[in-house]
Write a protein that holds these residues in place. Structure first.
Motif, short mmCIF file in Angstrom:
data_model
loop_
_atom_site.label_atom_id
_atom_site.label_comp_id
_atom_site.label_asym_id
_atom_site.label_seq_id
_atom_site.Cartn_x
_atom_site.Cartn_y
_atom_site.Cartn_z
N ALA A 8 -18.59 -24.69 -0.09
CA ALA A 8 -17.62 -25.78 -0.22
C ALA A 8 -16.18 -25.28 -0.30
O ALA A 8 -15.28 -25.87 0.29
N MET A 9 -15.96 -24.19 -1.04
CA MET A 9 -14.59 -23.67 -1.25
C MET A 9 -14.66 -22.14 -1.35
O MET A 9 -14.16 -21.54 -2.29
N GLY A 10 -15.31 -21.52 -0.36
CA GLY A 10 -15.42 -20.07 -0.36
C GLY A 10 -14.13 -19.40 0.05
O GLY A 10 -13.33 -19.97 0.80
N HIS A 11 -13.93 -18.19 -0.45
CA HIS A 11 -12.73 -17.42 -0.11
C HIS A 11 -13.11 -15.97 0.18
O HIS A 11 -14.08 -15.45 -0.36
N ASN A 12 -12.32 -15.36 1.02
CA ASN A 12 -12.41 -13.93 1.26
C ASN A 12 -11.00 -13.41 1.50
O ASN A 12 -10.03 -14.17 1.43
N VAL A 13 -10.89 -12.12 1.76
CA VAL A 13 -9.63 -11.51 2.17
C VAL A 13 -9.91 -10.77 3.47
O VAL A 13 -10.82 -9.94 3.53
N VAL A 14 -9.13 -11.10 4.49
CA VAL A 14 -9.22 -10.45 5.79
C VAL A 14 -7.86 -9.82 6.07
O VAL A 14 -6.83 -10.47 5.87
N ILE A 15 -7.85 -8.57 6.51
CA ILE A 15 -6.60 -7.88 6.84
C ILE A 15 -6.57 -7.60 8.33
O ILE A 15 -7.51 -7.02 8.88
N THR A 16 -5.50 -8.04 8.97
CA THR A 16 -5.29 -7.82 10.41
C THR A 16 -3.80 -7.61 10.66
O THR A 16 -2.97 -7.83 9.77
N LYS A 17 -3.48 -7.24 11.90
CA LYS A 17 -2.08 -7.29 12.31
C LYS A 17 -1.67 -8.76 12.23
O LYS A 17 -2.47 -9.65 12.54
N ALA A 18 -0.44 -9.02 11.86
CA ALA A 18 0.04 -10.40 11.74
C ALA A 18 -0.14 -11.15 13.07
O ALA A 18 -0.51 -12.32 13.09
N SER A 19 0.08 -10.46 14.18
CA SER A 19 -0.01 -11.10 15.49
C SER A 19 -1.44 -11.53 15.84
O SER A 19 -1.64 -12.37 16.71
N PRO B 290 3.04 2.02 9.86
CA PRO B 290 4.29 1.52 9.27
C PRO B 290 5.12 0.64 10.20
O PRO B 290 5.85 -0.22 9.75
N GLU B 291 4.99 0.84 11.51
CA GLU B 291 5.81 0.07 12.46
C GLU B 291 5.24 -1.30 12.79
O GLU B 291 5.87 -2.08 13.49
N GLU B 292 4.05 -1.62 12.29
CA GLU B 292 3.41 -2.90 12.58
C GLU B 292 3.54 -3.85 11.39
O GLU B 292 3.72 -3.42 10.26
N ASP B 293 3.41 -5.16 11.66
CA ASP B 293 3.38 -6.17 10.61
C ASP B 293 1.92 -6.57 10.39
O ASP B 293 1.20 -6.86 11.35
N TYR B 294 1.50 -6.59 9.13
CA TYR B 294 0.13 -6.93 8.76
C TYR B 294 0.11 -8.09 7.80
O TYR B 294 1.08 -8.35 7.09
N THR C 165 1.51 -11.11 3.14
CA THR C 165 1.85 -9.93 3.91
C THR C 165 1.30 -8.66 3.25
O THR C 165 1.15 -8.60 2.03
N VAL C 166 1.01 -7.69 4.09
CA VAL C 166 0.56 -6.37 3.65
C VAL C 166 1.62 -5.39 4.13
O VAL C 166 1.96 -5.38 5.32
N LYS C 167 2.13 -4.57 3.22
CA LYS C 167 3.17 -3.61 3.58
C LYS C 167 2.72 -2.21 3.22
O LYS C 167 2.05 -1.99 2.22
N LEU C 168 3.11 -1.26 4.05
CA LEU C 168 2.86 0.15 3.80
C LEU C 168 4.20 0.80 3.52
O LEU C 168 5.14 0.67 4.30
N GLN C 169 4.30 1.50 2.37
CA GLN C 169 5.56 2.20 2.08
C GLN C 169 5.34 3.38 1.19
O GLN C 169 4.31 3.59 0.64
N ILE D 34 0.86 -1.18 0.00
CA ILE D 34 0.00 0.00 0.00
C ILE D 34 0.90 1.23 0.00
O ILE D 34 1.77 1.36 0.86
N ASP D 35 0.71 2.10 -0.97
CA ASP D 35 1.48 3.34 -1.02
C ASP D 35 0.97 4.27 0.08
O ASP D 35 -0.23 4.49 0.20
N LYS D 36 1.89 4.80 0.88
CA LYS D 36 1.47 5.64 2.01
C LYS D 36 0.79 6.93 1.56
O LYS D 36 0.16 7.60 2.36
N SER D 37 0.86 7.27 0.27
CA SER D 37 0.16 8.45 -0.22
C SER D 37 -1.34 8.18 -0.45
O SER D 37 -2.12 9.11 -0.63
#
Length: 135
Positions: free
Chosen positions: A50-61, A111-115, A131-135, A29-32
């Motif tokens: 049977a084979m559903g999918h989604n995308v969930v974003i959280t802190k890695a921890s 930016p200081e967290e891992d997602y 992984t999700v990164k912010l930069q 993700i661009d920080k702008s």
């Protein structure tokens, strides 16, 4: 034309399959960007129950705990515990041939967290994650 090439890309396209895979294991993700959109497609044929999918974003921890708590929430809740504050964003569960998306505020990512992103369908987090990164 050169100007648009410099503009931040504030979305990502992710495909998922009946083979329990995403076509990406990371997105940046661009920080702008003020908002960011995740577009999910399911190019498989199996239905979401049977084979559903989604995308969930959280802190890695938090990812494993969110996935575990989501199993009891059931398909009607997209395998996400209702009002789970650890979830930054999530799409609905989709089956083969379907598409969905979610847009969220980028300031929820620090930016200081891992997602990470993952599929909350029971058992899928074992292989459907990245992984999700912010930069």
């Amino acid at each position: 034309m050169a100007t648009s090439a410099m503009a931040a890309e504030c979305e990502v396209n992710i495909d998922s399959t009946d083979a329990m895979k995403y076509d990406k294991n990371e997105f940046v993700i661009d920080k702008s960007c003020e908002e960011f959109t995740v577009n999910l497609t399911h190019s498989g044929k199996l239905p979401k129950n049977a084979m559903g999918h989604n995308v969930v974003i959280t802190k890695a921890s938090n990812a494993q705990a969110v996935a575990s708590d989501g199993m009891t929430a059931g398909l009607d809740n997209d395998y996400i515990k209702p009002d789970d504050e650890r979830v930054i964003a999530h799409t609905e569960i989709i089956g083969g041939g379907e598409k969905t998306s979610v847009t969220f505020q980028v300031d929820k990512i620090k930016p200081e967290e891992d997602y990470m992103f993952f599929c909350s369908f029971p058992g899928h987090i074992a292989v459907m994650k990245g992984t999700v990164k912010l930069q």
